[in-house]
Design a protein around this motif. Structure first.
Motif, PDB file in Angstrom:
ATOM      1  N   SER A  17      -4.868   0.969  -3.938  1.00 44.17           N
ATOM      2  CA  SER A  17      -5.691   0.969  -5.151  1.00 44.17           C
ATOM      3  C   SER A  17      -7.057   0.328  -4.949  1.00 44.17           C
ATOM      4  O   SER A  17      -8.010   0.680  -5.631  1.00 44.17           O
ATOM      5  N   THR A  18      -7.164  -0.606  -4.009  1.00 46.41           N
ATOM      6  CA  THR A  18      -8.440  -1.298  -3.830  1.00 46.41           C
ATOM      7  C   THR A  18      -9.405  -0.545  -2.933  1.00 46.41           C
ATOM      8  O   THR A  18     -10.610  -0.600  -3.140  1.00 46.41           O
ATOM      9  N   THR A  19      -8.892   0.166  -1.924  1.00 46.50           N
ATOM     10  CA  THR A  19      -9.784   0.842  -0.973  1.00 46.50           C
ATOM     11  C   THR A  19      -9.709   2.359  -1.033  1.00 46.50           C
ATOM     12  O   THR A  19     -10.452   3.031  -0.325  1.00 46.50           O
ATOM     13  N   GLU A  20      -8.818   2.893  -1.857  1.00 42.13           N
ATOM     14  CA  GLU A  20      -8.621   4.347  -1.974  1.00 42.13           C
ATOM     15  C   GLU A  20      -8.119   4.974  -0.669  1.00 42.13           C
ATOM     16  O   GLU A  20      -8.205   6.181  -0.490  1.00 42.13           O
ATOM     17  N   PHE A  21      -7.599   4.168   0.254  1.00 36.69           N
ATOM     18  CA  PHE A  21      -7.040   4.661   1.515  1.00 36.69           C
ATOM     19  C   PHE A  21      -5.713   5.350   1.225  1.00 36.69           C
ATOM     20  O   PHE A  21      -4.870   4.819   0.514  1.00 36.69           O
ATOM     21  N   LYS A  22      -5.519   6.558   1.775  1.00 37.89           N
ATOM     22  CA  LYS A  22      -4.303   7.335   1.528  1.00 37.89           C
ATOM     23  C   LYS A  22      -3.620   7.667   2.844  1.00 37.89           C
ATOM     24  O   LYS A  22      -4.281   7.934   3.841  1.00 37.89           O
ATOM     25  N   LEU A  45       2.392  10.907  -5.613  1.00 37.26           N
ATOM     26  CA  LEU A  45       1.459   9.820  -5.315  1.00 37.26           C
ATOM     27  C   LEU A  45       2.059   8.489  -5.745  1.00 37.26           C
ATOM     28  O   LEU A  45       2.467   8.322  -6.892  1.00 37.26           O
ATOM     29  N   ILE A  46       2.103   7.544  -4.809  1.00 35.10           N
ATOM     30  CA  ILE A  46       2.559   6.185  -5.084  1.00 35.10           C
ATOM     31  C   ILE A  46       1.360   5.264  -4.877  1.00 35.10           C
ATOM     32  O   ILE A  46       0.784   5.222  -3.794  1.00 35.10           O
ATOM     33  N   ARG A  47       0.971   4.538  -5.917  1.00 33.11           N
ATOM     34  CA  ARG A  47      -0.156   3.606  -5.813  1.00 33.11           C
ATOM     35  C   ARG A  47       0.369   2.228  -5.407  1.00 33.11           C
ATOM     36  O   ARG A  47       1.353   1.751  -5.962  1.00 33.11           O
ATOM     37  N   VAL A  48      -0.306   1.622  -4.431  1.00 35.40           N
ATOM     38  CA  VAL A  48       0.068   0.281  -3.975  1.00 35.40           C
ATOM     39  C   VAL A  48      -1.149  -0.633  -4.077  1.00 35.40           C
ATOM     40  O   VAL A  48      -2.289  -0.186  -3.998  1.00 35.40           O
ATOM     41  N   ASP A  53      -4.881  -1.238   5.175  1.00 37.21           N
ATOM     42  CA  ASP A  53      -6.327  -1.057   5.080  1.00 37.21           C
ATOM     43  C   ASP A  53      -7.012  -2.196   4.329  1.00 37.21           C
ATOM     44  O   ASP A  53      -8.198  -2.439   4.522  1.00 37.21           O
ATOM     45  N   SER A  54      -6.256  -2.911   3.478  1.00 36.46           N
ATOM     46  CA  SER A  54      -6.883  -3.971   2.689  1.00 36.46           C
ATOM     47  C   SER A  54      -6.263  -5.349   2.900  1.00 36.46           C
ATOM     48  O   SER A  54      -6.802  -6.335   2.418  1.00 36.46           O
TER      49      SER A  54
END
Length: 80
Positions: A17-22, A45-48, A53-54
């Motif tokens: 959620s913070t870096t939009e890395f998928k 889609l699962i948001r973490v 990445d962060s």
């Protein structure tokens, strides 16, 4: 394996959620949200909140607690 007792294992997209890395990986997590990736397929889609990445450990932006003066205070307290 018994039929009907195991969750469905499928490919899903985890998004930081913070870096939009998928990234795509296998999981049994369920989500109503979906996303279309570059390969043209649609995945759940699962948001973490934190991913590699962060997270500070993986990004090298880790903060360490300062130990300045602790040894001197210890030695002074115990007269060493």
């Amino acid at each position: 394996m018994k039929q009907g007792i195991h969750p469905e294992y499928r490919k899903v997209v985890f998004m930081d959620s913070t870096t939009e890395f998928k990234f795509i990986t296998g999981s049994t997590r369920y989500s109503n949200e979906t996303i279309t990736m570059e390969d043209g397929n649609e995945y759940p889609l699962i948001r973490v909140d934190v991913s590699s990445d962060s997270h500070p450990f993986y990004t090298g932006r880790q903060k360490f607690a300062s130990a300045d003066g602790r040894i001197e205070r210890f030695n002074k307290k115990y007269q060493r």
